[in-house]
Design an enzyme around this catalytic site. Structure first.
Site, short mmCIF file in Angstrom:
data_model
loop_
_atom_site.label_atom_id
_atom_site.label_comp_id
_atom_site.label_asym_id
_atom_site.label_seq_id
_atom_site.Cartn_x
_atom_site.Cartn_y
_atom_site.Cartn_z
N GLU A 312 -16.86 1.51 -3.70
CA GLU A 312 -17.07 0.16 -4.24
C GLU A 312 -18.55 -0.24 -4.19
OE1 GLU A 312 -14.25 -2.29 -2.06
OE2 GLU A 312 -12.66 -1.74 -3.45
N ASP A 391 -4.32 -0.42 -1.78
CA ASP A 391 -5.13 -1.44 -1.12
C ASP A 391 -4.31 -2.61 -0.61
OD1 ASP A 391 -7.34 -2.70 -0.22
OD2 ASP A 391 -8.17 -3.21 -2.18
N GLU A 419 -5.11 -10.72 2.54
CA GLU A 419 -5.83 -10.69 1.26
C GLU A 419 -4.90 -10.72 0.05
OE1 GLU A 419 -8.43 -7.34 0.87
OE2 GLU A 419 -8.88 -7.79 -1.22
O1 GCW Z 1 -9.34 -4.70 -0.47
C1 GCW Z 1 -10.65 -4.44 -0.85
C2 GCW Z 1 -11.31 -5.76 -0.74
C3 GCW Z 1 -12.79 -5.69 -0.51
C4 GCW Z 1 -13.02 -4.80 0.68
C5 GCW Z 1 -12.47 -3.42 0.37
C6 GCW Z 1 -12.56 -2.46 1.53
C7 GCW Z 1 -14.73 -4.88 2.36
O2 GCW Z 1 -11.02 -6.49 -1.89
O3 GCW Z 1 -13.25 -6.99 -0.29
O4 GCW Z 1 -14.38 -4.73 1.02
O5 GCW Z 1 -11.11 -3.51 0.07
O6 GCW Z 1 -11.56 -2.29 2.22
O7 GCW Z 1 -13.60 -1.87 1.73
#
Ligand code: GCW
Length: 856
Positions: A312, A391, A419
């Site tokens: 990311e 995720d 989240e």
């Molecule tokens: O779930 C996603 C989140 C990001 C997060 C990433 C991760 C810290 O939306 O905000 O970044 O995973 O786990 O690295």
């Protein structure tokens, strides 16, 4: 001994003075579950605490025990008499053995384990030899602390301590929380206010809440805390910040919580002045070695580094054609002489994947990247693997990577911060989900291999392993929502003992936190247990994942946001069917990453469990599930069921009125009411979306029919403008009305929407569905024939600056008498950038016994 027998003894006696004072912090662990209010019964415990040693952890243990016993003894009906003498003795097994050579002290306690044992009679007389001794013995310092908290938990949940003989040790060595806090004080994916660690680029002056947090963590056996975001700010390990961070480590140290830090792998370049951060470059290696020396000089018990790299947008070894093992081993080499470890995250994937490519699959990434590196990692590296391959969705299968690593230690990462699961505005107790993951049998080599056995190191004989939770605590009551704290509690308890049952943990937490009678805590326990299935039902059932806005808030419904982009959270819904084909035969091949027994189950449409069907298969809407329903009917039904279940939570909590502190009761009641309304937003968005896309009718006739609903776009409007909604499914009928156009400041004074009521005369609840935007507090009024029936402020803090499913909110005006011809009117007064947008009103007959439900 039964409680009635206790009455025969003259018991319990000396309330020793507390050895210290509670930290003068506005935010304390007592506000979570360490309330020591007790079940209100009678129990037996020697009230005087005596520590055998004077190490810092033992001192904390003795202090906490004394504090807890003092509070509990005040709260409970204890029999007091000066005739009883006895002591609660705290020490390591060595100290206990030395002080009491005749006691059968176990010689085989595991690290961090404890032994609680009662000796002597229950009510010895003053001067008699036979004094009661309650022993809290730890295998080591941490064990003493955990033993003390275990004893307090026994007391707070009403266990009889007389005759207790209990041993316990943690299942996993790594039991950490990760905080995603940024130096500026914000928290990535945090829903409880600002950071307790940082503000304005620096560590905060007031670290009392940090110490209190560590106390809370220690109470459930958590032994590590990584304090900064994995999207790491490189400057946090410059010399100035390290000095500050040493204060954080000191604040947590008395509670046995070791501090860890997330590091940016490009630090040698970003803050070290080197031209490169190539993990194989000797200068880079030397830089990290010196940096780690510096850290340990300041923080001798530093736990280690967490690393997010090549993920990311974070820099990583790929920039130099190096592997994650090269990067992890670089850091591991620097940490090894000091006893530190590296938690290298397996959350590495291409977020620019080609969504048109039927073989592209984000779920495959972790296994594809890390499995081939098995055996190449240094001994003090642990791969930190998210529980599922995507995720933190409402439901995912277990990551196959846990089975793919035999020569690499692994830890499971999960989220306490909600989240994708309602962001603490929704009650979602996640322990049942985690428990399913921990118990899931990966059948490695055809043998039973539950995930928890892999994490414990038993399956592949690994020295390290464990569980890490992204916690997200902040300054707002730790997790914002009182009931969300059950998740932090449950995480710690499961990381200590993955064999515990989620409902038992729920009961334990409730009893300690709310202290209500057995019928009361059974209600809360039931609510907690219902909450995840409800959420899954009204968000993304059948393994579709959370059908939320995946490129933005991750909160409200946003079904198409996951398609047509590179993020790879695709569900591939089209007019004929839905689901992602991850089979080996015709799909991405992801199913083949599991050991054969598991792969076989997922590969076949016949055996794939309904709850994950659409994660593994693309099927027509008309496909019949094992339940006998078609996929489309299940989508409709589960959303109506889920919203109804959310409404039930409101009723269940209401039944506790008068038995819970009024402030807490009202706070939770308001949250649950909100959740029930938002569950309807979810329900309607997903049902109308799939109804339109598939064109298949709902057997129960609900899709597209909303009895009693009066759309704002069909009202007589004054000032309000009709808008086409984005995404369309987040507004009833795809349209809403707005009084001015955000995000610019809106100038309109007020707008109104009016309908003429044409139904039967009677008593009704009126649900007003409006959009509560962030920057401004719009006001609404509901009037019948010009007379005000209700008014309220739209002052919630919800995501998004545009009206959408994130901020669609329901306000119910109860018990309104209506007759045909009445003028129903909503007036909206915008404020700031909140244009008092409105979706519809719904006229809901009051049931004979008004249950207060918000569903129609
Ligand atoms: O779930 C996603 C989140 C990001 C997060 C990433 C991760 C810290 O939306 O905000 O970044 O995973 O786990 O690295």
């Amino acid at each position: 001994m039964t409680r009635s027998r206790i009455g025969f003894f003259k018991i319990c006696v000396i309330v020793a003075a507390l050895t210290g004072s509670v930290a003068a912090s506005a935010q304390t662990a007592d506000q979570a579950w360490l309330r020591y209010r007790g079940p209100g019964g009678r129990w037996l415990v020697p009230l005087r605490v005596h520590a055998l040693g004077n190490g810092p952890l033992e001192t904390s243990a003795a202090f906490e025990l004394q504090r807890g016993i003092d509070h509990l003894s005040r709260a409970s009906v204890l029999w007091r008499s000066s005739a009883f003498e006895g002591e609660t003795i705290v020490g390591t097994v060595d100290e206990v053995r030395h002080a009491f050579p005749n006691l059968p002290v176990p010689s085989d306690l595991q690290p961090e384990g404890y032994w609680l044992s009662w000796f002597g009679s229950a009510g010895s007389l003053k001067g008699s030899e036979d004094k009661a001794q309650l022993i809290v013995a730890g295998a080591d310092d941490r064990g003493v602390l955990y033993g003390a908290f275990a004893l307090l938990r026994q007391m707070a949940t009403g266990s009889d301590l007389y005759g207790i003989n209990l041993r316990s040790h943690p299942a996993f060595p790594i039991r950490w929380v990760d905080e995603w806090d940024n130096p500026d004080g914000s928290i990535e994916r945090g829903y409880a206010g600002r950071s307790i660690f940082f503000e304005g680029g620096n560590v905060r002056e007031d670290l009392a809440p940090v110490a209190e947090y560590a106390r809370l963590l220690a109470s459930v056996g958590i032994n590590g805390c990584n304090v900064n975001n994995v999207n790491a700010a490189a400057q946090l390990i410059d010399s100035g910040h390290l000095q500050q961070l040493a204060r954080v480590a000191s604040a947590m140290r008395p509670w046995g919580v070791r501090m860890a830090l997330s590091v940016d792998i490009a630090s040698p370049q970003k803050i070290g002045g080197l031209a490169t951060f190539d993990p194989l470059d000797p200068a880079v290696k030397a830089w990290w070695a010196a940096k780690v020396e510096e850290i340990y000089a300041l923080i001798p018990d530093f736990a280690g580094f967490t690393v997010k790299a090549d993920s990311e947008g974070q820099p990583g070894p790929a920039s130099y054609g190096r592997t994650p093992a090269d990067a992890a081993n670089l850091l591991a080499g620097a940490l090894q002489p000091h006893g530190g470890i590296v938690l290298y995250r397996a959350f590495v994937y291409n977020h620019h994947a080609d969504w048109r490519d039927p073989k592209a699959d984000r779920a495959r990434a972790a296994y594809d990247i890390f499995q081939p590196l098995d055996g190449k990692f240094a001994a003090n590296v642990v791969l930190q693997i998210k529980e599922g391959p995507i995720d933190f969705q409402a439901r995912e299968p277990v990551s196959p990577l846990f089975a793919g690593l035999r020569e690499t230690s692994s830890a499971m990462e999960l989220q306490v911060t909600q989240e994708y699961t309602g962001q603490q505005r929704h009650l979602v107790y996640l322990a049942p989900m985690w428990k399913q993951v921990l118990d899931f049998d990966l059948h490695v080599d055809g043998k039973s291999t539950p995930v928890k056995e892999i994490l414990a190191g038993h399956a592949f004989y690994r020295p390290l392993g464990g569980m890490v939770a992204v916690s997200g605590v902040g300054r707002d009551a730790w997790l914002g929502s009182p009931l969300a704290l059950a998740n932090l509690y449950a995480f710690g308890r499961l990381a200590w003992n993955p064999g515990l049952a989620p409902d038992q943990i729920a009961a334990e937490w409730t009893e300690q936190t709310l202290g209500i009678d057995p019928r009361g805590f059974a209600t809360v326990q039931k609510m907690l247990m219902q909450s995840w299935p409800a959420y899954e039902n009204y968000t993304g059932p059948l393994g579709m994942q959370t059908l939320t806005d995946i490129v933005g808030s991750h909160y409200g419904p946003g079904i198409e946001s996951s398609e047509n982009n590179g993020w790879g959270q695709w569900h591939r819904a089209d007019k004929n069917g839905v689901g992602m084909d991850r089979t080996v035969a015709t799909g991405t091949g992801y199913a083949g990453q599991y050991p054969p027994e598991v792969a076989k189950v997922y590969e076949s449409l016949e055996t794939c469990p309904d709850e994950l069907l659409l994660f593994f298969h693309h099927v027509p809407y008309t496909r019949r599930l094992h339940s006998g329903k078609t996929v489309i009917q299940h989508i409709y039904d589960s959303h109506y069921d889920g919203a109804a279940q959310a409404a039930t939570l409101v009723d269940e909590w209401a039944s506790l009125q008068g038995r819970i502190e009024p402030k807490l009761f009202a706070d939770v009641a308001a949250r649950l009411e909100y959740q029930a309304g938002h569950a309807i937003v979810w329900r309607d968005a997903i049902v109308q979306y799939f109804f339109k896309l598939s064109g298949i009718a709902d057997e129960q006739g609900r899709a597209g029919h909303y009895p009693g609903r009066l759309e704002a776009e069909e009202a007589r409007l004054t000032g309000y403008k009709v808008i086409n909604f984005t995404p369309w499914e987040d507004a009833s009928g795809g349209k809403a009305v707005t009084c001015g156009d955000p995000p610019e400041k809106v100038t309109q004074q007020s707008c109104s929407a009016e309908w003429t009521y044409s139904g039967k005369a009677g008593r009704y609840n009126i649900a007003v569905q409006y959009f509560d935007l962030q920057d401004g507090t719009a006001h609404f009024a509901f009037k019948v024939n010009g007379l005000a029936a209700a008014d309220w402020a739209a002052d919630a803090a919800l995501p998004s600056k545009r009206p959408n499913g994130d901020n669609s909110t329901r306000h119910t005006v109860r018990g309104v008498e209506l007759k045909p011809g009445d003028a129903l009117r909503v007036e909206g007064a915008p404020d700031g950038a909140d244009p008092a947008a409105l979706d519809y009103i719904e006229v809901i007959p009051v049931a004979e016994k008004d249950s207060g439900k918000n569903v129609n």
